[in-house]
Design an enzyme around this catalytic site. Structure first.
Site, PDB file in Angstrom:
ATOM      1  N   CYS A   1       0.886  -1.157  -0.127  1.00 49.23           N
ATOM      2  CA  CYS A   1       0.051  -0.121   0.105  1.00 49.23           C
ATOM      3  C   CYS A   1       0.972   1.422  -0.125  1.00 49.23           C
ATOM      4  O   CYS A   1       0.726   2.342  -0.619  1.00 49.23           O
ATOM      5  CB  CYS A   1      -0.977  -0.021   1.246  1.00 49.23           C
TER       6      CYS A   1
HETATM    7  C1  BEZ Z   1       0.468  -4.371   1.809  1.00 48.92           C
HETATM    8  O1  BEZ Z   1       0.011  -3.900   1.704  1.00 48.92           O
HETATM    9  O2  BEZ Z   1       1.859  -4.962   1.861  1.00 48.92           O
HETATM   10  C2  BEZ Z   1       0.007  -5.817   2.419  1.00 48.92           C
HETATM   11  C3  BEZ Z   1      -1.383  -5.837   2.889  1.00 48.92           C
HETATM   12  C4  BEZ Z   1      -2.056  -6.696   3.332  1.00 48.92           C
HETATM   13  C5  BEZ Z   1      -1.571  -8.083   2.831  1.00 48.92           C
HETATM   14  C6  BEZ Z   1      -0.416  -8.274   2.187  1.00 48.92           C
HETATM   15  C7  BEZ Z   1       0.290  -7.155   1.972  1.00 48.92           C
END
Ligand code: BEZ
Length: 212
Positions: free
Chosen positions: A45
């Site tokens: 994100c």
């Molecule tokens: C991420 O944004 O890195 C992420 C969020 C939830 C699960 C796996 C990755």
């Protein structure tokens, strides 16, 4: 019921990192992108919001307003934005919705309970100036979206909104486009004076009409 292409994107009021907004007022007459991410302070994100911030000029050029969302609270958004700016060398200046009560996530079907009962998936909705939904993509939490592809889709949506054309596989701005099946060849020759390349009666190319 979930939203589908062609539906009117429902309006909502939201608390965001830039204050309270009314979605329709925020969009005005622009195109819009509403996109959800699973959680703050997560690596994928962080890169996605950084890429979005870095593409600010590209979105502006296309008259697109972006609006991100997660179900994390506002104070978390505000501190995380500092991290995004620091690590992605950008300035996040678009609003991020704090959808702590999940009202907007539910309205837009951003929570897929069999993927996660609580977090939103990576959905992205493109909304035209008339507020109709033109595109919905949904990725899992583990796969970051391709924002170059998002820009490419916007180019296609904006072009095909104005001309009787469709864009072929992997099309990018400047390449030849396809005459829509509903338009007769006789009419297409009038509409597209740069000419037609008729490969099959149903497969007719013409140079992109809105560039020299
Ligand atoms: C991420 O944004 O890195 C992420 C969020 C939830 C699960 C796996 C990755």
């Amino acid at each position: 019921m979930s939203l589908r292409l062609g539906d009117i994107a429902p309006n909502f009021a939201a608390i965001t990192s830039l204050g309270e907004i009314d979605f329709y007022q925020y969009l005005g007459n622009s195109w819009g992108i509403l996109f959800s991410h699973p959680a703050d302070y997560t690596p994928v994100c962080t890169t996605e919001l950084g890429r979005t911030a870095a593409l600010k000029d590209e979105f502006e050029k296309r008259n697109v307003k972006v609006l991100a969302l997660s179900v994390d609270p506002l104070d978390k958004h505000l501190s995380w934005i500092n991290d995004i700016n620091e690590t992605q060398h950008c300035t996040v200046d678009f609003p991020i919705i704090a959808d702590a009560d999940r009202k907007i996530s539910t309205l837009y079907d951003f929570i897929h309970p069999n993927a996660s009962a609580t977090a939103t998936v990576r959905s992205l909705v493109i909304i035209a100036p008339d507020k109709t939904i033109k595109l919905i993509i949904t990725y899992p939490a583990s796969t970051g979206r391709n924002f170059v592809e998002v820009l490419r889709v916007i180019d296609s949506l904006q072009l095909t909104a104005d001309y009787s054309v469709a864009t072929p596989a992997n099309w990018v701005q400047g390449e030849k486009v396809i005459v829509i099946p509903g338009l007769s060849t006789e009419d297409a020759l009038v509409k597209f004076p740069k000419g037609l390349d008729i490969v099959k009666p149903y497969l007719r190319y013409t140079p992109q009409p809105n560039i020299d």
